[in-house]
Design an enzyme around this catalytic site. Structure first.
Site, PDB file in Angstrom:
ATOM      1  N   HIS A 284       4.980   7.891  -2.384  1.00 58.47           N
ATOM      2  CA  HIS A 284       4.556   7.704  -1.004  1.00 58.47           C
ATOM      3  C   HIS A 284       5.671   6.996  -0.243  1.00 58.47           C
ATOM      4  O   HIS A 284       6.531   6.330  -0.843  1.00 58.47           O
ATOM      5  CB  HIS A 284       3.275   6.883  -0.942  1.00 58.47           C
TER       6      HIS A 284
ATOM      7  N   GLU B 272       5.782   4.329   1.519  1.00 55.10           N
ATOM      8  CA  GLU B 272       5.854   2.882   1.288  1.00 55.10           C
ATOM      9  C   GLU B 272       6.448   2.570  -0.078  1.00 55.10           C
ATOM     10  O   GLU B 272       7.225   1.604  -0.223  1.00 55.10           O
ATOM     11  CB  GLU B 272       4.458   2.260   1.404  1.00 55.10           C
TER      12      GLU B 272
ATOM     13  N   CYS C 160      -2.263   3.561   1.634  1.00 54.06           N
ATOM     14  CA  CYS C 160      -3.375   3.839   0.718  1.00 54.06           C
ATOM     15  C   CYS C 160      -3.540   2.669  -0.252  1.00 54.06           C
ATOM     16  O   CYS C 160      -2.781   1.697  -0.235  1.00 54.06           O
ATOM     17  CB  CYS C 160      -3.116   5.133  -0.052  1.00 54.06           C
TER      18      CYS C 160
ATOM     19  N   CYS D  76      -0.423   1.916  -2.447  1.00 56.11           N
ATOM     20  CA  CYS D  76       0.684   1.276  -1.737  1.00 56.11           C
ATOM     21  C   CYS D  76       0.357  -0.167  -1.368  1.00 56.11           C
ATOM     22  O   CYS D  76       1.222  -1.046  -1.421  1.00 56.11           O
ATOM     23  CB  CYS D  76       1.037   2.085  -0.493  1.00 56.11           C
TER      24      CYS D  76
END
Length: 259
Positions: A164, A166, A194, A197
């Protein structure tokens, strides 16, 4: 000590509408909730400290330590057809403490550096959506107001479900600084992080998060455990999460879950 006036002057110079009053879904809802809580929708006169909206009264008086904030409020009110009346004495009150200093800027507002980093992240997300293997989600890690690492969603590009935006930014920041503790750093993301993260942020020591699109306004697909909220990751009072920053610029990517 941080110069309070300088902090907000920089914020208003960096962005004409730093709080996104004109196009933010979050600000619109907050404003509607404010109106609904009042005993009546309009008043003959009002005093507003902070110069945020300036449209609740026929003759509003707003005071603020930053001249630009007063000017922008006046422009909004004039465009809405509301008269502004500021006497010379009132103008003096508006700027009575130009050198006021506080220990730090308000924690629940994004700084000028964070707003600038968000604008950059949104620009990168809009570009990344057209890059093969990437998705239109972008993040940055700031330290001392400076971007030290960036990332876009590379799940498909790397065939790795943990990539992701992040997570990519966290990995790069740790490698650049040669540390595993990112305490004092700030995470900027175009989409509310999410659960994975958020957990990684907390393990890395990141205690400040600024994001654009909020969970309430995007498709459910971005969150595996929808019953969890950001507050569930706030195990101490030092964790600050500020959402809805420049949301209107990027929400269209996530509203339906197509991105």
């Amino acid at each position: 000590m941080v110069d309070y006036a300088a902090h907000f002057n920089n914020l208003y110079r960096a962005r004409r509408d730093p709080w996104n009053y004109a196009d933010s879904v979050y600000e619109t809802r907050k404003y509607d909730a404010t109106l609904a809580a009042l005993t009546r929708p309009r008043y003959a006169s009002a005093l507003e400290a902070g110069c945020s909206v300036g449209v609740l009264a026929e003759q509003p008086l707003s005071i603020d330590i930053v001249a630009l904030a007063v000017e922008r409020m006046m422009q909004r009110s004039l465009q809405s057809g509301h008269a502004i009346r500021l006497t010379s004495e009132e103008k003096e009150v508006a700027h009575v403490h130009p050198g006021l200093s506080l220990p730090c800027p308000p924690k629940d507002l994004p700084s000028a550096d964070e707003c600038a980093a968000m604008d950059d992240a949104i620009d990168r997300a809009l570009l990344a959506r057209n890059v093969s293997g990437k998705a239109g989600i972008a993040a940055s890690v700031l330290r001392d107001g400076r971007v030290i690492a960036t990332g876009e969603n590379e799940v498909q590009l790397q065939h790795d479900p943990t990539k992701h935006a992040e997570m990519v930014a966290i990995s790069r920041a740790a490698a650049i600084l040669q540390v595993t503790d990112l305490s004092g750093c700030v995470m900027i993301s175009t989409l509310q992080p999410c659960e994975m993260c958020l957990s990684a942020m907390r393990f890395a020591g990141i205690a400040r998060l600024v994001f654009a699109a909020t969970q309430a306004n995007v498709a459910p697909k971005y969150f595996v455990f929808p019953h969890l909220r950001i507050e569930d990751f706030q195990h101490d009072a030092n964790f600050v999460a500020i959402g809805g920053v420049a949301e209107a610029r990027i929400l269209h990517l996530y509203a339906t879950g197509n991105e």
